[in-house]
Design an enzyme around this catalytic site. Sequence first.
Site: not given
Ligand code: IMP
Ligand code: MG
Length: 177
Positions: A41-42, A98, A101, A150, A157, A163
């Site tokens: 959703k982000g 969004d 990470d 974070f 979220d 959000r």
């Molecule tokens: P990845 O697969 O670890 O790159 O994660 C991506 C997802 O983790 C993003 O689309 C977010 O939903 C969530 N995420 C990672 N870091 C944050 C943060 O600092 N705040 C909120 N959501 C996060």
């Molecule tokens: Mg999330």
Amino acid sequence: MFVPGRIFISRAEIDKKVRKMAHAISQDYIGNKLFLVGILKGAFVFLADLIRYLHIPVEIDFMAVSSYGSSTESSGLIRINKDLERECELKNVIIVEDIVDTGLTSHFIYKKIAHLKPESIKIASLLDKPDRRQVKVPIDYNGFTVPDIFLVGYGLDYNEKYRNLPDIHVLDNYSGV
Ligand code: IMP
Ligand code: MG
């Protein structure tokens, strides 16, 4: 309104950056079929602002994914909760995130879309958090590079909260995802 912690990136800074990114995308894709895939959703707030600053025709679709596995730390196992409804074939796709990470989500989606024979694939992310990266992800359009904290607001979220905040805030007293 209750806010979780100090503002890290203000609404005005975000707006300026989104406008700039939309301008770059408009220039890069002029005369081409642009297809934006928002990752729910982000990314929905970012995508909604981004498309209104584009000067070229654009088609939009969404995917929703979630990671699963034994621990709450990113396990690398990703499930598709909502798949694309539109064809990707011969289109110029930009995956709109969004935040990148660990990179596992974007990597998974990139691979999945690559199988659908698009003309090209790029990634646009509002935020890049490189400290926790586990897989290399090519981010072609990046808004802000952020440290390992974070963040919430502007679509991001914590447990489905925050959000709706217009600015991006640091979540205080946060320890581990
Ligand atoms: P990845 O697969 O670890 O790159 O994660 C991506 C997802 O983790 C993003 O689309 C977010 O939903 C969530 N995420 C990672 N870091 C944050 C943060 O600092 N705040 C909120 N959501 C996060
Ligand atoms: Mg999330």
